[in-house]
Design an enzyme around this catalytic site. Sequence first.
Site, PDB file in Angstrom:
ATOM      1  N   ASN A   1       0.829  -1.208   0.000  1.00  0.00           N
ATOM      2  CA  ASN A   1       0.000   0.000   0.000  1.00  0.00           C
ATOM      3  C   ASN A   1       0.863   1.258   0.000  1.00  0.00           C
ATOM      4  OD1 ASN A   1       0.629  -0.922   2.664  1.00  0.00           O
ATOM      5  ND2 ASN A   1      -0.936   0.393   3.549  1.00  0.00           N
TER       6      ASN A   1
ATOM      7  N   CYS B   1     -10.304  -5.052   0.239  1.00  0.00           N
ATOM      8  CA  CYS B   1     -11.425  -4.114   0.218  1.00  0.00           C
ATOM      9  C   CYS B   1     -12.249  -4.319  -1.059  1.00  0.00           C
ATOM     10  CB  CYS B   1     -10.915  -2.676   0.317  1.00  0.00           C
ATOM     11  SG  CYS B   1     -10.221  -2.032  -1.214  1.00  0.00           S
TER      12      CYS B   1
ATOM     13  N   GLU C   1       0.315   5.244   0.626  1.00  0.00           N
ATOM     14  CA  GLU C   1      -0.623   6.275   1.108  1.00  0.00           C
ATOM     15  C   GLU C   1      -0.211   7.662   0.632  1.00  0.00           C
ATOM     16  OE1 GLU C   1      -0.991   5.627   5.360  1.00  0.00           O
ATOM     17  OE2 GLU C   1      -2.163   3.797   5.001  1.00  0.00           O
TER      18      GLU C   1
ATOM     19  N   CYS D   1      -4.127   0.642  -2.644  1.00  0.00           N
ATOM     20  CA  CYS D   1      -3.959  -0.593  -1.871  1.00  0.00           C
ATOM     21  C   CYS D   1      -2.904  -1.507  -2.495  1.00  0.00           C
ATOM     22  CB  CYS D   1      -5.273  -1.361  -1.816  1.00  0.00           C
ATOM     23  SG  CYS D   1      -6.618  -0.534  -0.972  1.00  0.00           S
TER      24      CYS D   1
ATOM     25  N   CYS E   1     -10.564  -3.352  -4.422  1.00  0.00           N
ATOM     26  CA  CYS E   1      -9.574  -4.334  -4.896  1.00  0.00           C
ATOM     27  C   CYS E   1     -10.262  -5.585  -5.430  1.00  0.00           C
ATOM     28  CB  CYS E   1      -8.600  -4.671  -3.773  1.00  0.00           C
ATOM     29  SG  CYS E   1      -7.505  -3.288  -3.394  1.00  0.00           S
TER      30      CYS E   1
ATOM     31  N   GLU F   1      -3.041  -4.667  -3.196  1.00  0.00           N
ATOM     32  CA  GLU F   1      -3.525  -5.568  -4.253  1.00  0.00           C
ATOM     33  C   GLU F   1      -3.580  -4.868  -5.603  1.00  0.00           C
ATOM     34  OE1 GLU F   1      -4.826  -4.804  -1.283  1.00  0.00           O
ATOM     35  OE2 GLU F   1      -6.440  -6.186  -0.766  1.00  0.00           O
TER      36      GLU F   1
HETATM   37  N1  THU Z   1      -5.353  -1.403   2.291  1.00  0.00           N
HETATM   38  C1  THU Z   1      -4.806  -2.247   1.374  1.00  0.00           C
HETATM   39  O1  THU Z   1      -3.629  -2.127   1.017  1.00  0.00           O
HETATM   40  N2  THU Z   1      -5.594  -3.227   0.848  1.00  0.00           N
HETATM   41  C2  THU Z   1      -6.918  -3.409   1.151  1.00  0.00           C
HETATM   42  O2  THU Z   1      -7.576  -4.267   0.577  1.00  0.00           O
HETATM   43  C3  THU Z   1      -7.543  -2.583   2.166  1.00  0.00           C
HETATM   44  C4  THU Z   1      -6.723  -1.494   2.735  1.00  0.00           C
HETATM   45  C5  THU Z   1      -4.520  -0.334   2.859  1.00  0.00           C
HETATM   46  C6  THU Z   1      -4.900   1.030   2.390  1.00  0.00           C
HETATM   47  C7  THU Z   1      -4.428   1.900   3.535  1.00  0.00           C
HETATM   48  O3  THU Z   1      -3.089   2.275   3.291  1.00  0.00           O
HETATM   49  C8  THU Z   1      -4.478   0.995   4.744  1.00  0.00           C
HETATM   50  O4  THU Z   1      -4.637  -0.331   4.259  1.00  0.00           O
HETATM   51  C9  THU Z   1      -5.613   1.320   5.700  1.00  0.00           C
HETATM   52  O5  THU Z   1      -6.823   1.374   5.039  1.00  0.00           O
END
Ligand code: THU
Length: 126
Positions: free
Chosen positions: A42, A86, A44, A53, A89, A55
């Site tokens: 991920n 999520c 940010e 994310c 994804c 994925e």
């Molecule tokens: N996140 C992912 O990398 N994949 C997901 O399927 C859900 C959330 C990350 C995004 C963010 O940086 C952190 O988790 C908190 O939401």
Amino acid sequence: MADEELVAQALKAREQAYAPYSGIRVGAALKVRDGSVFTGANVENASYGLTICAERVAAVKAVTAGHREFVAIAVAWDREGFCRPCGACRQTLHEFSPVMRVLMVSASGDYEAENLAALLPRAFNQ
Ligand code: THU
């Protein structure tokens, strides 16, 4: 490649996460039809909604390398419990492979497997 190896690569991929805002480090390892594996983490942003994310990082790496047939993805984080993808994804993975294995991994390396078709039933599709 065994599921356990894909899980290990997802756990390792967490090291590349850029997550100063949530503090949640997520790693993904995506296996495509020819056996290649693409990893992601991920990333940010100070403008939170721009976060991508793990994925989807792995998916765009695979697609832009010419691989559109996904076989399995492992998704790991640094918390207890299984890391479940999520909705965004799930939809992104569905675009390329509506039926694929999803390995949801805890920080300790335990995982549960489910098919994407079960995780995203009756998905949007044109
Ligand atoms: N996140 C992912 O990398 N994949 C997901 O399927 C859900 C959330 C990350 C995004 C963010 O940086 C952190 O988790 C908190 O939401």
